[in-house]
Design an enzyme around this catalytic site. Structure first.
Site, PDB file in Angstrom:
ATOM      1  N   ASN A   8       0.862  -1.180   0.000  1.00 53.01           N
ATOM      2  CA  ASN A   8       0.000   0.000   0.000  1.00 53.01           C
ATOM      3  C   ASN A   8       0.899   1.229   0.000  1.00 53.01           C
ATOM      4  OD1 ASN A   8      -1.868   2.001   0.371  1.00 53.01           O
ATOM      5  ND2 ASN A   8      -2.300   1.503   2.520  1.00 53.01           N
ATOM      6  N   TRP A   9       1.067   1.797  -1.178  1.00 49.84           N
ATOM      7  CA  TRP A   9       2.011   2.911  -1.316  1.00 49.84           C
ATOM      8  C   TRP A   9       1.454   4.243  -0.858  1.00 49.84           C
ATOM      9  CZ3 TRP A   9       4.898   2.136  -6.656  1.00 49.84           C
ATOM     10  CH2 TRP A   9       5.794   1.066  -6.498  1.00 49.84           C
ATOM     11  N   LYS A  10       0.147   4.278  -0.608  1.00 46.09           N
ATOM     12  CA  LYS A  10      -0.496   5.541  -0.197  1.00 46.09           C
ATOM     13  C   LYS A  10      -0.167   6.638  -1.234  1.00 46.09           C
ATOM     14  CE  LYS A  10      -0.134   3.845   4.454  1.00 46.09           C
ATOM     15  NZ  LYS A  10      -0.282   4.102   5.872  1.00 46.09           N
TER      16      LYS A  10
ATOM     17  N   HIS B 172      -9.732   1.945   4.485  1.00 47.13           N
ATOM     18  CA  HIS B 172      -8.461   2.161   5.180  1.00 47.13           C
ATOM     19  C   HIS B 172      -8.685   3.221   6.265  1.00 47.13           C
ATOM     20  CE1 HIS B 172      -4.362   3.306   6.037  1.00 47.13           C
ATOM     21  NE2 HIS B 172      -3.995   2.151   5.510  1.00 47.13           N
TER      22      HIS B 172
ATOM     23  N   GLU C 122      -7.074   5.667   7.115  1.00 46.03           N
ATOM     24  CA  GLU C 122      -6.827   7.040   6.688  1.00 46.03           C
ATOM     25  C   GLU C 122      -8.050   7.602   5.955  1.00 46.03           C
ATOM     26  OE1 GLU C 122      -3.091   6.189   4.810  1.00 46.03           O
ATOM     27  OE2 GLU C 122      -2.229   5.846   6.793  1.00 46.03           O
TER      28      GLU C 122
ATOM     29  N   GLU D 212      -5.726  -3.712  10.832  1.00 47.97           N
ATOM     30  CA  GLU D 212      -4.704  -2.661  10.970  1.00 47.97           C
ATOM     31  C   GLU D 212      -5.036  -1.770  12.165  1.00 47.97           C
ATOM     32  OE1 GLU D 212      -2.500  -1.813   7.092  1.00 47.97           O
ATOM     33  OE2 GLU D 212      -4.265  -0.552   7.099  1.00 47.97           O
TER      34      GLU D 212
ATOM     35  N   GLY E 161       2.308   3.264  10.663  1.00 41.66           N
ATOM     36  CA  GLY E 161       3.275   4.336  10.387  1.00 41.66           C
ATOM     37  C   GLY E 161       4.310   4.542  11.481  1.00 41.66           C
TER      38      GLY E 161
ATOM     39  N   SER F 156       3.077  -1.023  10.496  1.00 38.48           N
ATOM     40  CA  SER F 156       4.528  -1.029  10.739  1.00 38.48           C
ATOM     41  C   SER F 156       5.162  -2.397  10.550  1.00 38.48           C
ATOM     42  CB  SER F 156       4.839  -0.461  12.126  1.00 38.48           C
ATOM     43  OG  SER F 156       4.285   0.828  12.236  1.00 38.48           O
TER      44      SER F 156
ATOM     45  N   GLY G  54       2.863  -0.811   4.394  1.00 41.87           N
ATOM     46  CA  GLY G  54       2.871   0.589   3.989  1.00 41.87           C
ATOM     47  C   GLY G  54       4.272   1.080   3.689  1.00 41.87           C
TER      48      GLY G  54
END
Ligand code: PGA
Length: 253
Positions: free
Chosen positions: A14-16, A99, A101, A169, A175, A216, A237
């Site tokens: 997941n490159w965001k 997600h 976010e 998650e 992160g 993480s 991530g």
């Protein structure tokens, strides 16, 4: 209680909103795609704007592509959005939905449930993200998690549950540095809890849903999280953007 663990492990990058340029994106995949591990299925979920160029550039390799989000509507006046039909026609196989976010930007469980159904309708695989914000001693977070899972699966065709992937998650672990990630033992307990929620609600149909972990994941903790956490794979991530770390994650699982 039945525990179902797939042999082959699913690893989703997941490159965001990274990297900044297409050139960098190509470089990462160029290196990572050289690693072979027949026990893993690697999915790249780059920023949508890079997807076609990357697919073209790597068309000789049989890579699997993911999207980081979708709209639940099939068509309409939806400025800036991408529909499931568009993702399907862009050869996307996996679609991340809910997600944390995006939930943080206002997505409700019901919004997420509509997306899960829309993705399934287009015969792609939804990667449904769930996870508590923080943990309390009394275990109230488990109720939060349960409501999130059931709410985000509301109205889905039960026969399609086997095509749903759940990515657990916990927000507090996203992160961060590796030592702030979740420990494998707590992960295992949570996976058993998630499985129980699924089986209580859907019966035997809840046994085959793949459960991934995200938060993480690094080259140092990936193996133990998968083995001892007994998950079916990982949603990675920031370490999926570091070729040397991500190749190690893939080869060691
Ligand atoms: P992280 O992100 O690996 O950078 O913690 C995981 C995710 O948010 O999907």
């Amino acid at each position: 209680m039945v525990r179902y663990c797939h042999m082959s492990k699913l690893i989703i990058a997941n490159w965001k909103m990274n990297p900044e340029t297409l050139t960098e994106a190509k470089k990462i995949i160029e290196i990572v795609s050289k690693v072979k591990n027949k026990n893993t299925e690697v999915v790249y979920a780059p920023p949508a704007i890079f997807l076609h160029s990357l697919q073209n550039f790597f068309k000789r390799k049989k890579l699997i592509w993911g999207a980081q989000n979708t709209d639940a509507m099939t068509r309409g006046a939806r400025t800036g959005e991408t529909s499931v039909a568009m993702l399907r026609s862009s050869l996307v196989s996996y679609v991340i939905v809910g997600h944390s976010e995006r939930r943080g930007m206002g997505e409700s469980n019901m919004d997420v449930a509509l997306k899960v159904s829309a993705v399934l309708r287009e015969k792609m695989i939804p990667v449904l993200c769930v996870g508590e914000k923080d943990r309390d001693q009394g275990g109230a977070y488990l109720e939060v998690l349960k409501m999130q899972i059931l709410g985000s699966l509301f109205g889905i065709n039960e026969n399609l549950l086997k095509n749903v992937v759940i990515a657990y998650e916990p927000l507090w672990a996203i992160g961060k540095e590796e030592n702030e990630s979740m420990d494998a033992r707590s992960l295992h307990e949570t996976v058993i809890f998630i499985r129980k929620v699924l089986i209580d609600r859907f019966g035997a149909k809840g046994e085959k849903t793949r459960i991934l972990y995200g938060g993480s994941v690094t080259d140092k903790n990936a193996r133990v999280l998968v083995r001892e956490g007994e998950v079916d794979g990982l949603l990675v991530g920031h370490h999926s953007l570091v070729p040397k770390d991500f190749t190690k994650i893939i080869s060691e699982i």
